[in-house]
Design an enzyme around this catalytic site. Sequence first.
Site, mmCIF file in Angstrom:
data_model
loop_
_atom_site.group_PDB
_atom_site.id
_atom_site.type_symbol
_atom_site.label_atom_id
_atom_site.label_comp_id
_atom_site.label_asym_id
_atom_site.label_seq_id
_atom_site.Cartn_x
_atom_site.Cartn_y
_atom_site.Cartn_z
ATOM 1 N N HIS A 173 0.896 -1.177 -0.029
ATOM 2 C CA HIS A 173 -0.012 0.024 -0.074
ATOM 3 C C HIS A 173 0.823 1.112 0.092
ATOM 4 C CE1 HIS A 173 -3.074 -2.819 1.944
ATOM 5 N NE2 HIS A 173 -3.261 -2.974 0.659
ATOM 6 N N GLU A 176 1.345 4.067 2.613
ATOM 7 C CA GLU A 176 1.803 3.699 3.995
ATOM 8 C C GLU A 176 3.250 3.841 4.188
ATOM 9 O OE1 GLU A 176 -2.367 0.909 4.095
ATOM 10 O OE2 GLU A 176 -0.373 -0.123 4.472
ATOM 11 N N HIS A 266 3.025 -2.514 7.149
ATOM 12 C CA HIS A 266 1.964 -1.384 6.782
ATOM 13 C C HIS A 266 1.512 -0.354 7.705
ATOM 14 C CE1 HIS A 266 0.062 -4.005 3.555
ATOM 15 N NE2 HIS A 266 0.770 -4.769 4.109
ATOM 16 N N GLU A 336 1.218 -3.456 11.451
ATOM 17 C CA GLU A 336 0.503 -2.031 11.071
ATOM 18 C C GLU A 336 0.992 -1.056 12.091
ATOM 19 O OE1 GLU A 336 -1.831 -1.589 8.851
ATOM 20 O OE2 GLU A 336 -2.399 -3.536 8.297
#
Length: 374
Positions: A173, A176, A266, A336
């Site tokens: 992504h 990110e 991420h 994350e």
Amino acid sequence: MAPVSAFIDSNFHGGAISLVSAADVRGIELRLRPDNASEFAQWFYFRVYAPRGLEQVLHIRGVDTAAFPKGWLEYRACVSADGQDWRRTETSFDGSTLTIRHTPTTDVTAYAYFAPYSAEDTQALIGTAARDPRVSVDVLGLSLEGAAIQRLTVKDPRTTAGRPPLWLVARQHPGETMSGYFLEGFLARLLDPTDSAAQALLRAVDVHIVPDINPDGSRRGNLRTNFAGANLNREWDRATPEYSPEVLAVRTALEATGAGQLLDLHGDEALPYVHFIPADMPAPLLDRRAKFERALMEASGDFQTEHSSTLGGPNNPRLLSHWATRNLGCLALTLEMPFKDNANRPDPLYGWSPARSRRLGADMISACVVDLVK
Ligand SMILES: [Zn+2]
């Protein structure tokens, strides 16, 4: 006071915004610009040119239709005069409009969803590491627009065991960007010849790193997709040369080496905590995961296991980490990091930041040692 107009520019690497009106610097009207070939919208990055000392009030309209509307709650935008030091600034969300306020001390000011990470930053990361004789660089394949998907391999000549390597993948992504800073901290410690944990890790396993699996999305300022609109982290069991060659390139390399452990890096738009997403895995891997998490909590004051998001499902082979667990039998985790801040240790000036991402990357070495050094 008569309105003072501004000039808005987003025509550079990672830039993204739609200008509606910049006729009055105290009421600049903007909208999010979606990814080039999908509906996802959240990332923004642009520069405002206007005389210093005047308060800038920016309204980004319609953000309730963004990819992650909860991302705007308690969110504060990032602002920088020099593109290096990114601080948070006053930001409010009324349910549909994000309003950002900042009084600059220079005539050009950059605003971004999070500190950007450019192609030059990625190349500096690779080039800095590549000066070390233990590091080699190769190209695993090309993106849809023909950009190189680069891999760094760190190999200590004293390593003899031939065990499957540790893999890290960043920027599936592309918005990110914290994953780039994470890798800076991870690599700096990994290559530090005076760091005994890093030495031990490199004597146990080789380390393979893909710093940007989605260079087209990164350049275009996309949040989540590649040039064709593919969310690469939903492609691992169905990648095609036409839609997601970036995944095919990395998957082929992964299948060639296998993996002892894999970390997919991420950022989380909504949750203000550092966490791994939940995953179904066989009992021995669950034990390893628990041990790894305990080690990371000891090493990093920012990591926690109480809060986690469930995006994508715990057993969806379209996600890299779940695909790798299933197909390579390795401990594979999706890390994350927050876009907002770590609510357990808030930083009013910087929020979650490049510096804290680097620190987490360095701390991750300690946890990898616990899992991979026997
Ligand atoms: Zn992500």
